[in-house]
Design an enzyme around this catalytic site. Structure first.
Site, PDB file in Angstrom:
ATOM      1  CD  GLU A 118      -2.691  -1.461   0.549  1.00 25.01           C
ATOM      2  OE1 GLU A 118      -3.180  -0.483  -0.053  1.00 25.01           O
ATOM      3  OE2 GLU A 118      -3.008  -2.622   0.323  1.00 25.01           O
TER       4      GLU A 118
ATOM      5  CB  CYS B 204      -1.979   6.526   2.122  1.00 26.00           C
ATOM      6  SG  CYS B 204      -3.206   5.562   3.012  1.00 26.00           S
TER       7      CYS B 204
HETATM    8  P1  NAP Z   1       8.673   4.870   4.156  1.00 28.08           P
HETATM    9  O1  NAP Z   1       9.850   5.678   4.391  1.00 28.08           O
HETATM   10  O2  NAP Z   1       8.584   4.099   2.895  1.00 28.08           O
HETATM   11  O3  NAP Z   1       8.538   3.903   5.414  1.00 28.08           O
HETATM   12  C1  NAP Z   1       7.516   2.982   5.522  1.00 28.08           C
HETATM   13  C2  NAP Z   1       7.960   1.842   6.416  1.00 28.08           C
HETATM   14  O4  NAP Z   1       9.037   1.153   5.795  1.00 28.08           O
HETATM   15  C3  NAP Z   1       8.492   2.300   7.760  1.00 28.08           C
HETATM   16  O5  NAP Z   1       8.108   1.363   8.736  1.00 28.08           O
HETATM   17  C4  NAP Z   1       9.974   2.269   7.564  1.00 28.08           C
HETATM   18  O6  NAP Z   1      10.687   2.139   8.761  1.00 28.08           O
HETATM   19  C5  NAP Z   1      10.122   1.048   6.709  1.00 28.08           C
HETATM   20  N1  NAP Z   1      11.343   0.955   5.972  1.00 28.08           N
HETATM   21  C6  NAP Z   1      12.027   1.930   5.342  1.00 28.08           C
HETATM   22  N2  NAP Z   1      13.112   1.422   4.753  1.00 28.08           N
HETATM   23  C7  NAP Z   1      13.121   0.102   5.016  1.00 28.08           C
HETATM   24  C8  NAP Z   1      13.996  -0.978   4.691  1.00 28.08           C
HETATM   25  N3  NAP Z   1      15.073  -0.788   3.974  1.00 28.08           N
HETATM   26  N4  NAP Z   1      13.690  -2.192   5.142  1.00 28.08           N
HETATM   27  C9  NAP Z   1      12.595  -2.420   5.884  1.00 28.08           C
HETATM   28  N5  NAP Z   1      11.746  -1.440   6.241  1.00 28.08           N
HETATM   29  C10 NAP Z   1      12.001  -0.193   5.802  1.00 28.08           C
HETATM   30  O7  NAP Z   1       7.352   5.691   4.202  1.00 28.08           O
HETATM   31  P2  NAP Z   1       6.962   6.797   5.285  1.00 28.08           P
HETATM   32  O8  NAP Z   1       7.615   8.050   4.863  1.00 28.08           O
HETATM   33  O9  NAP Z   1       7.179   6.288   6.648  1.00 28.08           O
HETATM   34  O10 NAP Z   1       5.405   6.861   5.061  1.00 28.08           O
HETATM   35  C11 NAP Z   1       4.806   7.819   4.261  1.00 28.08           C
HETATM   36  C12 NAP Z   1       4.390   7.235   2.971  1.00 28.08           C
HETATM   37  O11 NAP Z   1       3.543   6.124   3.206  1.00 28.08           O
HETATM   38  C13 NAP Z   1       3.578   8.190   2.151  1.00 28.08           C
HETATM   39  O12 NAP Z   1       4.093   8.195   0.849  1.00 28.08           O
HETATM   40  C14 NAP Z   1       2.182   7.636   2.177  1.00 28.08           C
HETATM   41  O13 NAP Z   1       1.420   7.895   1.020  1.00 28.08           O
HETATM   42  C15 NAP Z   1       2.408   6.189   2.369  1.00 28.08           C
HETATM   43  N6  NAP Z   1       1.284   5.587   3.067  1.00 28.08           N
HETATM   44  C16 NAP Z   1       0.527   4.710   2.399  1.00 28.08           C
HETATM   45  C17 NAP Z   1      -0.552   4.134   3.033  1.00 28.08           C
HETATM   46  C18 NAP Z   1      -1.425   3.146   2.317  1.00 28.08           C
HETATM   47  O14 NAP Z   1      -2.259   2.522   2.967  1.00 28.08           O
HETATM   48  N7  NAP Z   1      -1.287   2.996   1.041  1.00 28.08           N
HETATM   49  C19 NAP Z   1      -0.839   4.440   4.347  1.00 28.08           C
HETATM   50  C20 NAP Z   1      -0.036   5.339   4.997  1.00 28.08           C
HETATM   51  C21 NAP Z   1       1.038   5.907   4.348  1.00 28.08           C
HETATM   52  P3  NAP Z   1      11.444   3.379   9.437  1.00 28.08           P
HETATM   53  O15 NAP Z   1      10.421   4.369   9.799  1.00 28.08           O
HETATM   54  O16 NAP Z   1      12.093   2.771  10.610  1.00 28.08           O
HETATM   55  O17 NAP Z   1      12.380   3.892   8.403  1.00 28.08           O
END
Ligand code: NAP
Length: 683
Positions: free
Chosen positions: A256, A295
């Protein structure tokens, strides 16, 4: 500084080192440190598979549903402390309600789905049997069974509670253990909820583990029975999806990710109509709830160019009424972003958007912040942009500013509105605000393939509408393309994501035993007593009652017609009935046949059968003319015990045939049958 706990192999463990410092989004004060260094990720996976999975798979779908309900009730009692801590993430009370109450209600819904729509069993049958042979001795049946691995949940920072529970509910219902990794910046709230969940003692050992920090070498130990459910940015999803182990083991991966969700205002919804006002309300709510960190939030406001100026003015006025500040203050309409880093990120993305669109409201660092220190908290002014030439722009369709930011994109024709919506290249949610259902259909058909969910709002449903940005446990959440290509929730559909579908082939008897559902062609047992004399426990699949023949006379048809008022010509008028391609003269009413069948199969005396609560899949196959005869076969098809209620549901495969053994009608009769204990208590 306190370090967040990791829950590994049913023990709370502090990670090595000091880790990363997390701060309060509103005050900037340190809140906790986070590290998962030193965890044995391989052992965690092993524990989930060996202990958690084994424990959960012992339970039936109903027992898991009961467990989710108990958990939801328990968390409801604890929620005050979750609300208190949620403020530190920048969330207002209304934002926390979406996250906390929204998460708990997802547990309730999945509990109910597992108990009401799935069997009290370990195997879920997918559809009816498939006929594969001429004589019916070899058939097929699709079944779902629990995957034997762990579900790794990687969550985004914006919903630390809902984000965990919306994945946990279907996973546990499927009988699969979870390893949850919340996003670091708000992991302290997830950790608190997990602590309470574990303290409740409701979940069996091994069914939930928590990683606060990085995932180390976890991915290197995944296998084909594991599942990854990721929520976050498209960039991270792509990276994780390409992990060599995910590729080589074909690990199920659902993502997602972000999307540039569109909301389209219909040409009919001009200023002065209820739909125009609804649109202003919806857009402003989507921009400001969770400070736009959703999101599913509306990022692209697609509206008729003829009213773009009035729309910008109305939106600006409404945004001006939203006070920004300390989310604990009840007067405040919008809190802070989740972190200072997030604020800087949003600011930079607004810069990208501003290259193609004019900032028409907000976009400034100087704005009033209520009851908080603007220099310390992650506050951001709601910001509206207006792009004059959206068909020729790209940033407005591809740059996600994950905050209170949205852009007005004017259109001239419905085709242009559709094209603009598609330019987002795949979204989680889209909406259409119109009172013109033909326009709604045109847009839905033109854009549905680019969306996971669409809602159409007009004056008739607005009051009860759940809104553009609310994913619901009953409906699928996810979307194609940029939205990640995944799908979550959607009731039982979401539970199936954690199960394997297998096509089983064999004899009807074998498949009846495997699936715990009697299949036509399997053995029919003719017990010494009428099956209605048997209690729930005494009944066996295949127990059959066969009636004698009963003739249906013309008087019966006349009597039924006059008694019920159903004097349809096919039953009453010989000549007219003959002109009908399906009949050769007057025929018996279908409901007369079903009623006579009940008269043929019931055992009338007081007994363990408590009630008939319906009929499923009724089909009339061959008409019955007056003078024909009918008989009925009733076979115990499926039994579903209803917890401790004193009864269970029994489904009876029912077939009516005529004097030539041709099938007249087929259906399932649904009854409630007393258990031994209840029957003994009322005798
Ligand atoms: P992100 O940087 O991609 O992080 C998402 C998750 O992935 C976090 O738990 C992060 O952990 C983890 N992560 C990052 N790098 C990783 C790796 N190399 N290995 C394993 N896990 C890793 O996204 P975000 O900035 O936190 O979230 C915002 C984004 O999420 C927005 O673009 C939003 O649109 C999207 N979003 C989508 C939905 C949906 O349902 N589609 C819902 C909410 C948000 P850390 O925080 O520890 O880095």
């Amino acid at each position: 500084m306190m370090k967040l706990g990791n829950l590994a192999q049913d023990r709370w463990i502090e990670g090595d080192g000091t880790g990363k410092a997390l701060s309060n989004a509103v005050t900037g004060e340190p809140i906790a440190n986070i590290t998962s260094d030193g965890l044995d990720f391989r052992a965690m996976l092993g524990h989930a598979r060996k202990v958690g999975g084994a424990n959960l798979r012992k339970m039936t779908f109903h027992e898991r549903g009961d467990m989710l309900k108990a958990l939801a009730q328990y968390l409801m009692e604890q929620k005050k402390q979750f609300y208190a801590l949620s403020t530190a993430t920048g969330a207002t009370r209304a934002d926390s309600w979406i996250d906390i109450d929204g998460g708990i209600s997802t547990l309730f819904v999945f509990s109910s789905k597992a108990r009401r729509e799935m069997p009290n069993d370990h195997v879920y049958l997918d559809g009816p049997p498939e006929q594969l042979s001429r004589n019916g001795t070899f058939i097929g049946q699709h079944i779902y069974t629990s995957k034997l691995g762990a579900a790794v949940h990687i969550n985004a920072f914006n919903f630390p509670v809902w984000g965990m529970l919306e994945k946990l509910a279907p996973t546990l219902a499927a009988g699969v253990p979870a390893i949850v990794k919340p996003a670091s910046s708000t992991a302290y709230l997830t950790e608190l909820v997990v602590r309470r969940i574990i303290e409740s003692g409701i979940l069996p050992a091994g069914s939930l583990q928590l990683i606060c920090g990085g995932v180390g070498d976890l991915f290197d130990h995944l296998n084909c029975q594991d599942t990854i459910a990721f929520t976050g940015s498209k960039t991270t999803a792509e990276k994780l999806q390409q992990h060599p182990r995910v590729v080589s083991e074909s690990v199920a991966f659902t993502a997602e990710t972000d999307s540039l969700n569109a909301s389209i205002l219909g040409p009919d919804a001009v200023p002065g109509t209820p739909e125009f006002d609804l649109y202003i309300k919806e857009v402003v709510r989507e921009m400001t709830s969770k400070a736009g960190q959703k999101c599913t939030a509306i990022r692209r406001i697609i509206a008729p160019s003829s009213i773009a100026a009035e729309l910008v003015e109305a939106l600006s006025t409404a945004l001006g009424q939203v006070s920004v500040g300390n989310p604990a203050n009840r007067e405040v309409g919008m809190g802070a972003l989740a972190s200072l880093g997030q604020r800087d990120e949003v600011r930079a993305r607004v810069g990208d958007l501003a290259a193609e669109a004019d900032i028409v409201y907000g976009g400034s660092d100087k704005f009033e912040v209520v009851d908080a220190d603007a220099s310390k908290g992650a506050f951001f002014m709601p910001t509206l942009l207006h792009c004059q030439k959206p068909m020729r722009s790209s940033a407005v369709h591809s740059v996600e500013a994950f905050g209170p930011v949205s852009t007005v994109l004017p259109y001239d024709t419905p085709d242009e509105a559709i094209e603009l919506a598609r330019m987002g290249e795949g979204s989680l949610a889209g909406s259409i605000i119109t009172n013109d259902d033909a326009f709604a259909r045109e847009v839905v058909l033109g854009t549905a393939a680019y969306h996971g969910r669409m809602l159409v709002i007009n004056r008739h449903c607005a009051d009860e509408s759940t809104g553009h940005g609310s994913p619901l446990p009953h409906l699928v959440h996810g979307g194609p393309g940029r939205a990640g290509g995944g799908e979550e929730m959607g009731g039982v559909r979401g539970i199936k994501h954690y199960m394997q579908r297998t096509a089983i082939q064999g004899s009807p008897e074998t498949l009846s035993v495997i699936g715990h559902r009697w299949v036509r062609g399997a053995d029919e047992k003719e017990p010494g007593v009428h099956p209605f004399r048997k209690t729930f426990e005494q009944l066996e699949l295949g127990d059959t009652f066969r009636s004698g023949l009963r003739e249906v006379s013309l008087e019966d048809i006349d009597h039924f017609a006059n008694f019920t008022g159903d004097t349809f010509y096919a039953h009453m008028d010989e000549e007219a009935a003959e002109k009908n391609p399906f009949f050769e003269g007057r025929v018996a009413h279908g409901y007369l046949i079903v009623s006579f069948a009940a008269g043929l199969f019931v055992d009338p005396d007081f007994g363990p059968v408590l009630a008939n609560y319906g009929i499923d899949d009724l089909r009339f196959v061959t008409p019955l003319n007056y003078g024909d005869s009918m008989r009925v076969r009733l076979t115990c098809k499926q039994k579903t015990l209803r917890g401790d209620s004193g009864y269970g549901e029994v489904r009876w495969d029912t077939e009516i045939t005529n004097q030539k053994d041709e099938i007249v009608a087929q259906y399932d009769v649904l009854t409630m049958v007393a258990t031994d204990a209840h029957w003994a208590s009322v005798q």
